[in-house]
Design an enzyme around this catalytic site. Structure first.
Site, PDB file in Angstrom:
ATOM      1  N   TYR A 152       0.956  -1.201   0.141  1.00  0.00           N
ATOM      2  CA  TYR A 152      -0.007   0.080   0.128  1.00  0.00           C
ATOM      3  C   TYR A 152       0.863   1.250  -0.014  1.00  0.00           C
ATOM      4  CZ  TYR A 152      -0.137  -0.563   5.147  1.00  0.00           C
ATOM      5  OH  TYR A 152       0.113  -0.740   6.666  1.00  0.00           O
ATOM      6  N   LYS A 167       5.480   4.016   5.309  1.00  0.00           N
ATOM      7  CA  LYS A 167       5.951   2.744   4.364  1.00  0.00           C
ATOM      8  C   LYS A 167       6.364   3.294   3.250  1.00  0.00           C
ATOM      9  CE  LYS A 167       5.501  -0.984   7.084  1.00  0.00           C
ATOM     10  NZ  LYS A 167       6.482  -1.827   7.512  1.00  0.00           N
TER      11      LYS A 167
HETATM   12  C1  HXC Z   1      -7.781   5.155  16.671  1.00  0.00           C
HETATM   13  C2  HXC Z   1      -5.888   5.102  17.935  1.00  0.00           C
HETATM   14  C3  HXC Z   1      -5.792   3.473  17.845  1.00  0.00           C
HETATM   15  C4  HXC Z   1      -7.215   3.043  17.210  1.00  0.00           C
HETATM   16  C5  HXC Z   1      -3.947   4.235  19.014  1.00  0.00           C
HETATM   17  N1  HXC Z   1      -4.802   5.329  18.634  1.00  0.00           N
HETATM   18  N2  HXC Z   1      -4.795   3.059  18.488  1.00  0.00           N
HETATM   19  N3  HXC Z   1      -6.603   5.812  17.394  1.00  0.00           N
HETATM   20  N4  HXC Z   1      -7.722   3.857  16.520  1.00  0.00           N
HETATM   21  N5  HXC Z   1      -6.954   1.736  16.986  1.00  0.00           N
HETATM   22  C6  HXC Z   1      -4.111   6.713  19.005  1.00  0.00           C
HETATM   23  C7  HXC Z   1      -4.339   6.801  20.413  1.00  0.00           C
HETATM   24  O1  HXC Z   1      -5.558   7.312  20.422  1.00  0.00           O
HETATM   25  C8  HXC Z   1      -3.316   8.144  20.669  1.00  0.00           C
HETATM   26  O2  HXC Z   1      -3.885   9.103  19.947  1.00  0.00           O
HETATM   27  C9  HXC Z   1      -2.242   7.591  19.808  1.00  0.00           C
HETATM   28  O3  HXC Z   1      -2.785   6.713  18.807  1.00  0.00           O
HETATM   29  C10 HXC Z   1      -1.187   6.938  20.614  1.00  0.00           C
HETATM   30  O4  HXC Z   1      -1.727   5.858  21.065  1.00  0.00           O
HETATM   31  P1  HXC Z   1      -0.795   4.917  21.959  1.00  0.00           P
HETATM   32  O5  HXC Z   1      -1.305   3.680  22.485  1.00  0.00           O
HETATM   33  O6  HXC Z   1      -0.324   5.732  23.110  1.00  0.00           O
HETATM   34  O7  HXC Z   1       0.681   4.670  21.351  1.00  0.00           O
HETATM   35  P2  HXC Z   1       1.697   3.821  21.372  1.00  0.00           P
HETATM   36  O8  HXC Z   1       1.469   3.070  22.917  1.00  0.00           O
HETATM   37  O9  HXC Z   1       2.830   4.215  21.028  1.00  0.00           O
HETATM   38  O10 HXC Z   1       1.200   2.567  20.398  1.00  0.00           O
HETATM   39  C11 HXC Z   1       1.642   2.527  19.226  1.00  0.00           C
HETATM   40  C12 HXC Z   1       0.597   2.135  18.154  1.00  0.00           C
HETATM   41  C13 HXC Z   1       0.195   0.649  18.603  1.00  0.00           C
HETATM   42  C14 HXC Z   1       1.070   2.011  16.609  1.00  0.00           C
HETATM   43  C15 HXC Z   1      -0.807   2.876  18.338  1.00  0.00           C
HETATM   44  O11 HXC Z   1      -1.045  -0.008  17.965  1.00  0.00           O
HETATM   45  C16 HXC Z   1       1.301  -0.397  18.818  1.00  0.00           C
HETATM   46  O12 HXC Z   1       1.941  -0.398  19.531  1.00  0.00           O
HETATM   47  N6  HXC Z   1       1.430  -1.119  17.766  1.00  0.00           N
HETATM   48  C17 HXC Z   1       2.591  -2.251  17.551  1.00  0.00           C
HETATM   49  C18 HXC Z   1       1.851  -3.533  17.069  1.00  0.00           C
HETATM   50  C19 HXC Z   1       1.141  -3.400  15.882  1.00  0.00           C
HETATM   51  O13 HXC Z   1       0.584  -2.378  15.731  1.00  0.00           O
HETATM   52  N7  HXC Z   1       1.260  -4.294  15.078  1.00  0.00           N
HETATM   53  C20 HXC Z   1       0.818  -4.512  13.615  1.00  0.00           C
HETATM   54  C21 HXC Z   1       1.804  -4.085  12.923  1.00  0.00           C
HETATM   55  S1  HXC Z   1       1.718  -4.780  11.138  1.00  0.00           S
HETATM   56  P3  HXC Z   1      -4.493  10.364  21.003  1.00  0.00           P
HETATM   57  O14 HXC Z   1      -4.941  11.502  20.351  1.00  0.00           O
HETATM   58  O15 HXC Z   1      -5.818   9.573  21.669  1.00  0.00           O
HETATM   59  O16 HXC Z   1      -3.714  10.515  22.244  1.00  0.00           O
HETATM   60  C22 HXC Z   1       0.302  -5.088  10.755  1.00  0.00           C
HETATM   61  C23 HXC Z   1      -0.120  -5.934   9.539  1.00  0.00           C
HETATM   62  C24 HXC Z   1      -1.739  -5.757   9.058  1.00  0.00           C
HETATM   63  O17 HXC Z   1      -0.576  -4.581  11.328  1.00  0.00           O
HETATM   64  C25 HXC Z   1      -1.787  -4.634   8.495  1.00  0.00           C
HETATM   65  C26 HXC Z   1      -3.260  -4.435   7.911  1.00  0.00           C
HETATM   66  C27 HXC Z   1      -3.794  -3.096   7.586  1.00  0.00           C
END
Ligand code: HXC
Length: 263
Positions: A152, A167
């Site tokens: 994407y 990305k």
């Molecule tokens: C809307 C969201 C959200 C959601 C987080 N936020 N999750 N907003 N919908 N589902 C917002 C929060 O409200 C906050 O904003 C801001 O993002 C930061 O959130 P935190 O949880 O404090 O951040 P952090 O702890 O740093 O987490 C980072 C992250 C988290 C990216 C948000 O998901 C993470 O750590 N992920 C790691 C694992 C991961 O994502 N794996 C998948 C990657 S590969 P506000 O404004 O409220 O303060 C993958 C392949 C599939 O996904 C692809 C499919 C498309």
């Protein structure tokens, strides 16, 4: 032990840092590099997850270290690189597999949400690439850098604008550094996995109807495996790919190409 395409010992005595190496595609790459003889340093935010992955690698006979690191912090990244070299004596490969993503309508995405993803995927990848690249230049034996991207980045990806933009930046960085750093003996490439069966991705197709819908979009009719991603990564990191530089290697069963009106 799973078999590998490349001869055992291909990466003997070499050190690889794998960010996001505690699970999913990152761990799959770490396992395959270990099977080929590399020492593997896995980095990620969650200590317990990393330790479990390290033990799994060690049970397979891989020399593995786990160094908790938040790649959004350049000082932690530098400490990761320094400690890896102190403990293993070398640095040959960096695999940028750490990422973060969530599905959200773009008009509802907050600035913090944008920053959380872009700081990990784009900025974190740059911090790791910069720190490892400089260390490889200092050590003087060249190296290989491989990032994990997604198609994407060039097709666009509704509801993941943060990750799409980040990305796309990593793809551009890969092609740019491949040119700039070739004369240091550093090759810079990327792999582009399609939907891959990992614990992190599985919730996306927990509903069997959704699983069917997604598989129907993939010409080969199934999801990829972490072993397949590990093997593709290993090829690009090995001497077999010594003339491959700046490439984005898609492993998705033909998924991104299947966008015709009649498909
Ligand atoms: C809307 C969201 C959200 C959601 C987080 N936020 N999750 N907003 N919908 N589902 C917002 C929060 O409200 C906050 O904003 C801001 O993002 C930061 O959130 P935190 O949880 O404090 O951040 P952090 O702890 O740093 O987490 C980072 C992250 C988290 C990216 C948000 O998901 C993470 O750590 N992920 C790691 C694992 C991961 O994502 N794996 C998948 C990657 S590969 P506000 O404004 O409220 O303060 C993958 C392949 C599939 O996904 C692809 C499919 C498309």
């Amino acid at each position: 032990m799973a078999s590998t395409m490349l001869p055992e010992g291909t990466l003997n005595g070499q050190t690889a840092i794998v960010t996001g190496g505690g699970s999913g595609i990152g761990l799959g790459i770490a396992q395959e590099l270990g099977r080929l003889g590399a020492r593997v340093v896995i980095a990620g935010r969650k200590r317990e997850k990393l330790e479990a992955a390290k033990e799994a690698l060690q049970r397979e006979g891989t020399q593995a270290l786990a160094i908790p690191t938040d790649i959004r912090d350049p000082e932690q990244v530098q400490a990761l690189v320094d400690q890896s070299v102190v403990e293993t004596g070398r640095l040959d490969m960096l695999i940028n597999s750490a990422a973060g993503n969530f599905i959200v309508d773009s008009e509802k995405l907050s600035v913090n949400g944008w920053n959380a993803v872009v700081n990990t995927v784009l900025n974190g990848t740059f911090y790791c690439t910069r720190a490892c690249g400089l260390k490889m230049m200092e050590l003087g034996h060249g190296g290989r850098i491989l990032s994990v991207v997604a198609s994407y980045a060039w097709t666009g990806g509704p509801k993941t604008v943060h990750s799409v933009a980040a990305k796309a930046g990593v793809v551009a960085m890969t092609r740019t550094l491949a040119v700039e750093w070739a004369h240091y003996g550093i090759r810079v490439n990327a792999i582009c996995p399609g939907p891959t069966d990992t614990e992190g991705a599985r919730p996306l197709w927990a509903d069997p109807a959704e699983e069917q819908r997604l598989k129907a979009k993939i010409p080969v009719g199934r999801f990829g495996t972490v072993e397949e991603m590990g093997r593709a990564a290993s090829y690009l990191l090995s001497p077999y790919a010594g003339f491959v530089n700046g490439e984005v290697f898609v492993i998705d069963g033909g998924e991104w190409l299947g966008k015709g009106l009649t498909s």
